[in-house]
Write a protein that holds these residues in place. Structure first.
Motif, short mmCIF file in Angstrom:
data_model
loop_
_atom_site.label_atom_id
_atom_site.label_comp_id
_atom_site.label_asym_id
_atom_site.label_seq_id
_atom_site.Cartn_x
_atom_site.Cartn_y
_atom_site.Cartn_z
N GLY A 76 0.63 -1.66 -0.29
CA GLY A 76 -0.18 -0.05 -0.07
C GLY A 76 0.88 1.26 0.47
N LEU A 77 2.43 1.38 0.22
CA LEU A 77 2.44 2.06 0.42
C LEU A 77 3.68 3.03 -1.03
CD1 LEU A 77 5.61 1.42 3.04
CD2 LEU A 77 3.42 2.41 3.25
N ASN A 78 2.90 2.32 -2.33
CA ASN A 78 3.11 3.25 -3.31
C ASN A 78 2.73 3.81 -4.64
OD1 ASN A 78 1.49 0.78 -3.51
ND2 ASN A 78 2.02 0.85 -5.14
N THR A 79 1.04 3.84 -3.10
CA THR A 79 0.68 4.72 -3.63
C THR A 79 0.33 6.13 -2.90
OG1 THR A 79 -1.26 3.77 -2.49
CG2 THR A 79 -0.76 3.20 -4.40
N GLU A 80 1.51 6.21 -1.87
CA GLU A 80 1.40 6.97 -0.81
C GLU A 80 2.50 7.72 -1.36
OE1 GLU A 80 0.13 5.73 3.48
OE2 GLU A 80 -1.09 4.52 2.42
N VAL A 81 3.61 7.35 -1.94
CA VAL A 81 4.99 7.47 -1.12
C VAL A 81 5.56 8.65 -2.98
CG1 VAL A 81 7.84 7.09 -1.06
CG2 VAL A 81 5.51 7.05 0.67
N PRO A 82 5.56 9.39 -3.54
CA PRO A 82 5.88 10.03 -4.99
C PRO A 82 7.71 8.91 -4.87
CG PRO A 82 5.44 12.18 -3.29
CD PRO A 82 5.37 10.71 -2.70
N TYR A 83 7.49 8.82 -6.88
CA TYR A 83 8.75 8.49 -6.96
C TYR A 83 9.22 7.19 -5.84
CZ TYR A 83 9.38 13.07 -9.19
OH TYR A 83 9.44 14.58 -9.25
N TYR A 84 8.01 6.07 -6.04
CA TYR A 84 8.41 5.39 -4.88
C TYR A 84 9.51 4.28 -4.95
CZ TYR A 84 6.81 1.05 -2.71
OH TYR A 84 7.24 -0.80 -1.62
N GLN A 85 9.55 3.09 -6.05
CA GLN A 85 10.67 2.96 -6.64
C GLN A 85 12.53 3.42 -6.24
OE1 GLN A 85 9.54 -0.52 -7.00
NE2 GLN A 85 12.01 -0.59 -6.34
N TYR A 86 12.45 4.25 -7.19
CA TYR A 86 13.22 5.29 -6.41
C TYR A 86 13.75 5.27 -4.63
CZ TYR A 86 13.56 6.41 -11.77
OH TYR A 86 13.69 5.86 -13.35
N ALA A 87 12.83 5.85 -3.96
CA ALA A 87 12.37 5.80 -3.16
C ALA A 87 13.28 4.87 -2.67
CB ALA A 87 11.67 6.94 -2.40
N LEU A 88 12.36 3.90 -2.37
CA LEU A 88 12.78 3.04 -1.98
C LEU A 88 14.11 2.05 -2.70
CD1 LEU A 88 12.07 -0.10 -0.14
CD2 LEU A 88 10.49 -0.98 -2.39
N ASP A 89 15.28 1.96 -3.80
CA ASP A 89 15.95 1.38 -4.32
C ASP A 89 17.10 2.51 -2.73
OD1 ASP A 89 15.15 0.78 -6.23
OD2 ASP A 89 15.33 1.87 -7.38
N LEU A 90 16.99 3.71 -3.09
CA LEU A 90 17.65 4.65 -2.17
C LEU A 90 18.19 3.84 -0.76
CD1 LEU A 90 19.47 7.72 -1.90
CD2 LEU A 90 17.48 8.43 -1.63
N VAL A 91 16.83 3.80 -0.08
CA VAL A 91 16.22 3.17 0.97
C VAL A 91 17.37 2.33 0.71
CG1 VAL A 91 14.83 2.43 2.84
CG2 VAL A 91 14.48 4.97 2.20
N THR A 92 17.25 1.09 0.28
CA THR A 92 17.82 0.01 0.28
C THR A 92 19.27 -0.06 -0.33
OG1 THR A 92 16.12 -0.67 -1.86
CG2 THR A 92 15.46 -1.18 0.68
N ASP A 93 19.83 0.96 -0.33
CA ASP A 93 20.96 0.68 -1.33
C ASP A 93 21.73 0.38 -2.22
OD1 ASP A 93 21.23 2.23 1.46
OD2 ASP A 93 22.30 0.57 2.46
N VAL A 94 20.66 1.24 -3.37
CA VAL A 94 20.53 -0.30 -4.92
C VAL A 94 20.46 0.84 -5.41
CG1 VAL A 94 19.87 -2.42 -4.12
CG2 VAL A 94 18.02 -1.06 -4.65
N PHE A 95 20.34 2.31 -5.13
CA PHE A 95 20.12 3.41 -6.27
C PHE A 95 20.86 3.84 -7.33
CE2 PHE A 95 19.79 8.30 -7.54
CZ PHE A 95 18.62 8.38 -7.34
N ASP A 96 20.74 4.14 -7.93
CA ASP A 96 21.27 4.48 -8.98
C ASP A 96 21.33 4.78 -10.27
OD1 ASP A 96 24.21 4.07 -10.83
OD2 ASP A 96 23.32 1.82 -11.46
N LEU A 97 20.64 5.70 -10.11
CA LEU A 97 20.60 7.43 -11.36
C LEU A 97 20.66 8.05 -11.14
CD1 LEU A 97 17.64 7.47 -13.21
CD2 LEU A 97 16.56 8.64 -11.49
N ASP A 98 21.00 8.53 -13.09
CA ASP A 98 21.95 9.72 -12.95
C ASP A 98 20.94 10.92 -13.08
OD1 ASP A 98 23.74 12.24 -13.75
OD2 ASP A 98 24.40 11.35 -15.76
N ALA A 99 20.74 12.06 -12.55
CA ALA A 99 19.48 12.06 -12.57
C ALA A 99 20.01 13.96 -11.69
CB ALA A 99 17.83 12.39 -11.43
N ASP A 100 18.75 15.05 -11.84
CA ASP A 100 19.74 16.09 -11.52
C ASP A 100 19.49 16.49 -10.42
OD1 ASP A 100 16.69 17.05 -11.44
OD2 ASP A 100 16.80 17.06 -13.67
N ASP A 101 20.01 17.80 -9.62
CA ASP A 101 19.60 18.09 -7.91
C ASP A 101 18.75 18.16 -8.14
OD1 ASP A 101 22.60 17.73 -8.00
OD2 ASP A 101 22.38 20.04 -8.27
#
Length: 264
Positions: free
Chosen positions: A46-71
């Motif tokens: 149920g959290l995927n509907t409550e958090v924007p950029y859910y998958q990217y946020a989850l990747d960051l929290v679980t230490d697998v974030f790998d995205l070349d994005a602007d600031d």
């Protein structure tokens, strides 16, 4: 904010995000969530509907974030990661492992001590007054006086109460009942030159009558509850119909006297 993390590379940032988050100033109330809990999708239902950029946020929290994005995008993902961590945190701290971690912090007074003088600096617990986010900020609960207080620090006062939920502190004492402190009859009595203030004294008498009535009602159901100051001899009380009639008359009279004293 990304720049709050003192690291040299983005890989360092993603590798230690949870350690950095928990150790950051203002996040002392949080415990570190186990990685296996975060990677179990059932716990994130149920959290995927409550958090924007859910998958990217989850990747960051679980230490697998790998995205070349602007600031700007990185800042949005960081904000979402904080929110996601807080929502998962509320679920994690009512698990066996989460309760044990929060208990350790509670014993070390990491959440502060009760400001009420008569509580003698009893440790506090964080709690929310709502389970939905963006409704109320976190409060601190004292299990001794059973009251709640605002955090002293403005950093803590801005934390969403939903990140701890309304049930955590109650579940903690259900699982560890030996930690639930004994309640005390002690209270401050205002006086003028040694004499009790009239209205406060009337209120105190009314409160004593209510407490005595609670003892009587519990005794009718063979339930016993004793305060710290009460002697062992007060436990053996017999309840019969005659005593009930006398008790009812006394409580009614005292209650009426209390209302008169208070000017009601």
């Amino acid at each position: 904010m990304m720049e709050d993390f003192n690291s040299e590379t983005d890989s360092d940032y993603t590798s230690y995000w949870r350690d950095w988050f928990v150790s950051s100033r203002g996040n002392e109330y949080f415990c570190e969530i186990d990685e296996d809990y975060l990677t179990d999708r059932f716990n994130l239902t149920g959290l995927n509907t409550e958090v924007p950029y859910y998958q990217y946020a989850l990747d960051l929290v679980t230490d697998v974030f790998d995205l070349d994005a602007d600031d700007d995008l990185r800042e949005q993902i960081e904000k979402s990661a904080r929110h996601l961590y807080g929502l998962v945190h509320a679920r994690y701290i009512v698990t066996t492992r989460g309760l044990a971690k929060m208990l350790e912090k509670y014993k070390k007074c990491d959440f502060g001590k009760c400001p009420r003088v008569i509580c003698d600096g009893h440790p506090l617990l964080p709690m929310g007054q709502a389970d939905l986010p963006n409704m109320t900020t976190v409060k601190l609960y004292c299990p001794k006086c059973e009251d709640i207080y605002n955090p002293k620090s403005s950093r803590h006062a801005s934390i969403d109460g939903a990140y701890f939920g309304t049930s955590f502190h109650s579940i903690l004492f259900q699982v560890y009942p030996a930690l639930n402190p004994e309640k005390s009859l002690r209270r401050y009595e205002p006086r003028i030159y040694g004499f009790k203030v009239h209205a406060a004294a009337a209120l105190a008498r009314w409160q004593d009558n209510q407490r005595d009535e609670l003892h009587y009602r519990l005794g009718e159901f063979d339930m016993s509850y004793r305060f710290i100051e009460e002697s062992e001899s007060e436990d053996d009380v017999e309840f019969d119909e005659g005593a009930s009639e006398v008790r009812t008359e006394r409580v009614t009279g005292d209650a009426a006297s209390g209302r008169m004293d208070l000017g009601n």
